[in-house]
Design a protein around this motif. Structure first.
Motif, PDB file in Angstrom:
ATOM      1  N   ILE A 172       6.696   0.377 -12.651  1.00  0.00           N
ATOM      2  CA  ILE A 172       7.609   1.505 -12.863  1.00  0.00           C
ATOM      3  C   ILE A 172       8.610   1.182 -13.966  1.00  0.00           C
ATOM      4  O   ILE A 172       8.871   1.996 -14.865  1.00  0.00           O
ATOM      5  CB  ILE A 172       8.331   1.860 -11.549  1.00  0.00           C
ATOM      6  CG1 ILE A 172       7.350   2.492 -10.554  1.00  0.00           C
ATOM      7  CG2 ILE A 172       9.512   2.795 -11.799  1.00  0.00           C
ATOM      8  CD1 ILE A 172       7.898   2.640  -9.147  1.00  0.00           C
ATOM      9  N   HIS A 173       9.167  -0.010 -13.921  1.00  0.00           N
ATOM     10  CA  HIS A 173      10.220  -0.371 -14.872  1.00  0.00           C
ATOM     11  C   HIS A 173       9.692  -0.578 -16.285  1.00  0.00           C
ATOM     12  O   HIS A 173      10.482  -0.601 -17.242  1.00  0.00           O
ATOM     13  CB  HIS A 173      10.946  -1.625 -14.385  1.00  0.00           C
ATOM     14  CG  HIS A 173      11.730  -1.393 -13.142  1.00  0.00           C
ATOM     15  ND1 HIS A 173      11.969  -2.369 -12.201  1.00  0.00           N
ATOM     16  CD2 HIS A 173      12.320  -0.261 -12.653  1.00  0.00           C
ATOM     17  CE1 HIS A 173      12.671  -1.857 -11.199  1.00  0.00           C
ATOM     18  NE2 HIS A 173      12.903  -0.584 -11.453  1.00  0.00           N
ATOM     19  N   GLY A 174       8.375  -0.676 -16.449  1.00  0.00           N
ATOM     20  CA  GLY A 174       7.814  -0.830 -17.779  1.00  0.00           C
ATOM     21  C   GLY A 174       7.150   0.424 -18.308  1.00  0.00           C
ATOM     22  O   GLY A 174       6.473   0.382 -19.338  1.00  0.00           O
ATOM     23  N   ALA A 175       7.329   1.570 -17.597  1.00  0.00           N
ATOM     24  CA  ALA A 175       6.581   2.781 -17.937  1.00  0.00           C
ATOM     25  C   ALA A 175       7.457   3.882 -18.502  1.00  0.00           C
ATOM     26  O   ALA A 175       8.643   3.993 -18.176  1.00  0.00           O
ATOM     27  CB  ALA A 175       5.856   3.295 -16.692  1.00  0.00           C
ATOM     28  N   ASP A 176       6.836   4.698 -19.355  1.00  0.00           N
ATOM     29  CA  ASP A 176       7.463   5.937 -19.821  1.00  0.00           C
ATOM     30  C   ASP A 176       7.144   7.096 -18.881  1.00  0.00           C
ATOM     31  O   ASP A 176       7.945   8.024 -18.717  1.00  0.00           O
ATOM     32  CB  ASP A 176       6.944   6.294 -21.219  1.00  0.00           C
ATOM     33  CG  ASP A 176       7.256   5.231 -22.246  1.00  0.00           C
ATOM     34  OD1 ASP A 176       8.449   5.004 -22.504  1.00  0.00           O
ATOM     35  OD2 ASP A 176       6.300   4.632 -22.783  1.00  0.00           O
ATOM     36  N   ILE A 177       5.958   7.062 -18.283  1.00  0.00           N
ATOM     37  CA  ILE A 177       5.501   8.104 -17.360  1.00  0.00           C
ATOM     38  C   ILE A 177       4.902   7.412 -16.141  1.00  0.00           C
ATOM     39  O   ILE A 177       4.078   6.500 -16.277  1.00  0.00           O
ATOM     40  CB  ILE A 177       4.439   9.012 -18.013  1.00  0.00           C
ATOM     41  CG1 ILE A 177       4.977   9.640 -19.303  1.00  0.00           C
ATOM     42  CG2 ILE A 177       3.983  10.097 -17.040  1.00  0.00           C
ATOM     43  CD1 ILE A 177       3.909  10.331 -20.141  1.00  0.00           C
ATOM     44  N   VAL A 178       5.315   7.842 -14.963  1.00  0.00           N
ATOM     45  CA  VAL A 178       4.793   7.286 -13.710  1.00  0.00           C
ATOM     46  C   VAL A 178       3.986   8.366 -13.000  1.00  0.00           C
ATOM     47  O   VAL A 178       4.486   9.483 -12.797  1.00  0.00           O
ATOM     48  CB  VAL A 178       5.934   6.787 -12.805  1.00  0.00           C
ATOM     49  CG1 VAL A 178       5.388   6.339 -11.450  1.00  0.00           C
ATOM     50  CG2 VAL A 178       6.683   5.646 -13.480  1.00  0.00           C
ATOM     51  N   VAL A 179       2.755   8.033 -12.627  1.00  0.00           N
ATOM     52  CA  VAL A 179       1.881   8.958 -11.905  1.00  0.00           C
ATOM     53  C   VAL A 179       1.777   8.470 -10.471  1.00  0.00           C
ATOM     54  O   VAL A 179       1.235   7.389 -10.210  1.00  0.00           O
ATOM     55  CB  VAL A 179       0.481   9.034 -12.554  1.00  0.00           C
ATOM     56  CG1 VAL A 179      -0.405   9.996 -11.771  1.00  0.00           C
ATOM     57  CG2 VAL A 179       0.588   9.462 -14.015  1.00  0.00           C
ATOM     58  N   GLU A 180       2.302   9.254  -9.533  1.00  0.00           N
ATOM     59  CA  GLU A 180       2.314   8.858  -8.112  1.00  0.00           C
ATOM     60  C   GLU A 180       1.198   9.573  -7.373  1.00  0.00           C
ATOM     61  O   GLU A 180       1.223  10.788  -7.233  1.00  0.00           O
ATOM     62  CB  GLU A 180       3.673   9.182  -7.490  1.00  0.00           C
ATOM     63  CG  GLU A 180       3.827   8.744  -6.042  1.00  0.00           C
ATOM     64  CD  GLU A 180       3.237   9.747  -5.048  1.00  0.00           C
ATOM     65  OE1 GLU A 180       2.424   9.332  -4.203  1.00  0.00           O
ATOM     66  OE2 GLU A 180       3.596  10.936  -5.124  1.00  0.00           O
ATOM     67  N   LEU A 181       0.219   8.798  -6.881  1.00  0.00           N
ATOM     68  CA  LEU A 181      -0.906   9.350  -6.137  1.00  0.00           C
ATOM     69  C   LEU A 181      -1.132   8.569  -4.846  1.00  0.00           C
ATOM     70  O   LEU A 181      -2.243   8.477  -4.351  1.00  0.00           O
ATOM     71  CB  LEU A 181      -2.180   9.318  -7.003  1.00  0.00           C
ATOM     72  CG  LEU A 181      -2.111  10.126  -8.302  1.00  0.00           C
ATOM     73  CD1 LEU A 181      -3.341   9.888  -9.154  1.00  0.00           C
ATOM     74  CD2 LEU A 181      -1.952  11.615  -7.997  1.00  0.00           C
ATOM     75  N   MET A 182      -0.047   8.019  -4.307  1.00  0.00           N
ATOM     76  CA  MET A 182      -0.137   7.235  -3.077  1.00  0.00           C
ATOM     77  C   MET A 182      -0.247   8.132  -1.853  1.00  0.00           C
ATOM     78  O   MET A 182      -0.883   7.795  -0.869  1.00  0.00           O
ATOM     79  CB  MET A 182       1.104   6.343  -2.931  1.00  0.00           C
ATOM     80  CG  MET A 182       1.372   5.443  -4.107  1.00  0.00           C
ATOM     81  SD  MET A 182       2.974   4.633  -3.947  1.00  0.00           S
ATOM     82  CE  MET A 182       2.681   3.605  -2.526  1.00  0.00           C
ATOM     83  N   GLY A 183       0.447   9.267  -1.896  1.00  0.00           N
ATOM     84  CA  GLY A 183       0.531  10.133  -0.728  1.00  0.00           C
ATOM     85  C   GLY A 183       1.562   9.618   0.259  1.00  0.00           C
ATOM     86  O   GLY A 183       2.106   8.515   0.119  1.00  0.00           O
ATOM     87  N   GLY A 184       1.855  10.454   1.276  1.00  0.00           N
ATOM     88  CA  GLY A 184       2.830  10.066   2.285  1.00  0.00           C
ATOM     89  C   GLY A 184       4.259  10.172   1.774  1.00  0.00           C
ATOM     90  O   GLY A 184       4.499  10.472   0.604  1.00  0.00           O
ATOM     91  N   LEU A 185       5.200   9.936   2.674  1.00  0.00           N
ATOM     92  CA  LEU A 185       6.612  10.089   2.325  1.00  0.00           C
ATOM     93  C   LEU A 185       7.213   8.809   1.765  1.00  0.00           C
ATOM     94  O   LEU A 185       7.957   8.836   0.790  1.00  0.00           O
ATOM     95  CB  LEU A 185       7.403  10.568   3.542  1.00  0.00           C
ATOM     96  CG  LEU A 185       6.966  11.916   4.150  1.00  0.00           C
ATOM     97  CD1 LEU A 185       7.892  12.301   5.303  1.00  0.00           C
ATOM     98  CD2 LEU A 185       6.941  13.018   3.089  1.00  0.00           C
ATOM     99  N   GLU A 186       6.933   7.698   2.384  1.00  0.00           N
ATOM    100  CA  GLU A 186       7.436   6.405   1.911  1.00  0.00           C
ATOM    101  C   GLU A 186       6.274   5.416   1.803  1.00  0.00           C
ATOM    102  O   GLU A 186       5.358   5.454   2.612  1.00  0.00           O
ATOM    103  CB  GLU A 186       8.500   5.840   2.873  1.00  0.00           C
ATOM    104  CG  GLU A 186       9.837   6.558   2.819  1.00  0.00           C
ATOM    105  CD  GLU A 186      10.598   6.319   1.504  1.00  0.00           C
ATOM    106  OE1 GLU A 186      10.114   5.512   0.665  1.00  0.00           O
ATOM    107  OE2 GLU A 186      11.647   6.931   1.316  1.00  0.00           O
ATOM    108  N   PRO A 187       6.280   4.573   0.778  1.00  0.00           N
ATOM    109  CA  PRO A 187       7.339   4.350  -0.210  1.00  0.00           C
ATOM    110  C   PRO A 187       7.308   5.303  -1.415  1.00  0.00           C
ATOM    111  O   PRO A 187       8.012   5.064  -2.399  1.00  0.00           O
ATOM    112  CB  PRO A 187       7.076   2.917  -0.663  1.00  0.00           C
ATOM    113  CG  PRO A 187       5.590   2.783  -0.593  1.00  0.00           C
ATOM    114  CD  PRO A 187       5.175   3.602   0.616  1.00  0.00           C
ATOM    115  N   ALA A 188       6.490   6.377  -1.338  1.00  0.00           N
ATOM    116  CA  ALA A 188       6.355   7.265  -2.500  1.00  0.00           C
ATOM    117  C   ALA A 188       7.703   7.829  -2.936  1.00  0.00           C
ATOM    118  O   ALA A 188       8.024   7.865  -4.140  1.00  0.00           O
ATOM    119  CB  ALA A 188       5.385   8.400  -2.186  1.00  0.00           C
ATOM    120  N   ARG A 189       8.529   8.271  -1.972  1.00  0.00           N
ATOM    121  CA  ARG A 189       9.842   8.834  -2.324  1.00  0.00           C
ATOM    122  C   ARG A 189      10.691   7.804  -3.058  1.00  0.00           C
ATOM    123  O   ARG A 189      11.297   8.105  -4.095  1.00  0.00           O
ATOM    124  CB  ARG A 189      10.547   9.308  -1.060  1.00  0.00           C
ATOM    125  CG  ARG A 189      12.008   9.685  -1.258  1.00  0.00           C
ATOM    126  CD  ARG A 189      12.676  10.042   0.067  1.00  0.00           C
ATOM    127  NE  ARG A 189      14.130  10.043  -0.059  1.00  0.00           N
ATOM    128  CZ  ARG A 189      14.885   8.947   0.061  1.00  0.00           C
ATOM    129  NH1 ARG A 189      14.320   7.768   0.317  1.00  0.00           N
ATOM    130  NH2 ARG A 189      16.195   9.025  -0.068  1.00  0.00           N
TER     131      ARG A 189
END
Length: 436
Positions: free
Chosen positions: A71-88
């Protein structure tokens, strides 16, 4: 012409959708770069188990368990984990670090959407979520942008492919729900635990998102009335077809005019859809969203509502949009949720019922039943009666279709009929959707 630097993309989640996103992004990197105006570089894929088998395969050197480092090295983050945490937590971290975020996480948006959108607005980032509703079907962007200047009045959506597959098989092949559900699980349409689908939770999350967009208001998930399909019987489906309807699980979002002004109704439940309505022709595991707007009129969006490559298509569309925003510059566009329309409870919604009763076959029954409706201000549109059965207490089947009335009044009628001494049983209650 000055070339823009490569944009670094972090992918969180390597499941079916994540694996397809990674595969397509690597295969079509040059083509996507041409569309975005900058190179799009996948710097890593955060997963729980790097050794798990994935189809399509993800190059081992891209896999990591350190999501925060990605995350800290990205310009764009694609979240496809699903669920509430740790996705939030990860999405908030990405937004606070200045990255744009693409997600397909309907449960997270329906539950924590306002918090995430506020976080994006505070830092000038953008949260994209086309894939969160109806898979490959472009519905978020049309509501968010194309119809932003119109006044949407109603949305009818078949937004869960599992339940549509089940109800469609019951309708077209005359099969009971349980074996069709088992087939859906075997084919991968339904999870081992199908509760989220068959009890309407998945559709309710999508209804909350659609209603928030359509009516420019925050729609909490717990304000969406929800009923599933587990109570739908083959007899109901067969009778619906004979009467000119099909049974569909619908997400219904409406702007309702009250004495105090506009309000919102959002609900999910099985309903009778007239065969002439476009939604009646949505078969298999497909999704469709039918929109009614004051200026645009009737619009229908139809296609695959799930699947790895199909959902990946929507994710990549958002990814290209995010990349273009980086190239062009400027802050993200905030969500338009400032109308703050109140939510109506289901009891206040105006709808129609089809009620199937087993009644005693004797004089005066129809008059007694008509009185129950009349006393509650419900007008009956149509009554049909089957041939009586024999026995010591002969009975008949009675099907009553009402005119539109408040849900509370209709529910009170059903309750009164269930306690009436002329009614042996209330066999079926289904809401009826108006034809176009």
């Amino acid at each position: 012409m000055i070339e823009y630097r490569n944009l670094k993309v972090a992918l969180l989640g390597g499941g079916v959708v994540g694996a397809n996103v990674a595969d397509l992004l690597l295969k079509h990197a040059d083509e996507l770069a041409g569309r975005a105006g900058a190179g799009i570089e996948l710097i890593g894929v955060a997963v729980r188990n790097p050794g798990a088998e994935r189809v399509p395969a993800i190059p081992a050197e891209l896999l990591t368990t350190d999501a925060l480092a990605l995350i800290h090295g990205a310009d764009i983050v694609v979240e496809l984990m699903g669920g509430l945490e740790p996705a939030r937590t990860y999405i908030l971290e990405a937004l606070h670090s200045g990255a744009d975020v693409v997600t397909a996480n309907k449960a997270l948006l329906a539950t924590h959407g306002p918090e995430l959108f506020d976080a994006a607005e505070r830092v000038g980032a953008q949260l994209y979520y086309e894939a969160a509703v109806a898979g490959a079907i472009p519905i978020i962007r049309p509501l968010r942008e194309s119809l932003a200047g119109d006044r949407v009045t109603r949305i009818l959506g078949i937004v869960n492919g599992t339940t549509n597959y089940i109800l469609d098989r019951m309708d077209r092949q005359g099969e009971d729900l349980a074996p069709v559900l088992a087939d859906a699980q075997r084919l991968g349409y339904a999870e081992a635990d199908p509760t989220a689908d068959v009890e309407g939770y998945d559709a309710a999350q999508k209804a909350a998102i659609l209603a928030s967009l359509a009516f420019h208001s925050t729609v909490p998930l717990d304000a969406v009335h929800r009923e599933g399909i587990t109570g739908v019987t083959l007899e109901q489906v067969t009778a619906a077809r004979a009467a000119g309807y099909v049974v569909k699980l619908l997400a219904i979002c409406e702007r309702v005019e009250t004495a105090d002004g506009s309000a919102i109704s959002a609900r999910v439940h099985p309903a009778l859809v007239p065969l002439a309505h476009p939604l009646a022709a949505v078969h298999g595991a497909n999704n469709a969203v039918f929109i009614q707007a004051e200026a645009a009129g009737d619009l229908m969006f139809y296609g695959a509502g799930a699947g790895g490559p199909q959902t990946a298509s929507s994710v990549l569309g958002d990814l290209v949009s995010a990349a273009r925003r980086h190239v062009v510059g400027g802050p993200g566009v905030a969500e338009s949720t400032h109308a703050n329309l109140p939510m109506l409870p289901i009891a206040s919604v105006v709808t129609r019922y089809q009620i199937t009763l087993t009644v005693l076959d004797r004089p005066g029954v129809l008059a007694t039943i008509a009185t129950e409706f009349s006393e509650r201000g419900v007008s009956v549109e149509q009554v049909s009666q089957s041939v009586s059965t024999g026995g010591d207490a002969p009975t008949a089947s009675l099907v009553v279709v009402t005119h539109a009335a408040p849900e509370a009044a209709l529910a009170a009628c059903v309750s009164a009929l269930a306690g009436s001494d002329v009614v042996a049983s209330v066999d079926s209650v289904l809401r009826v959707i108006e034809a176009q």
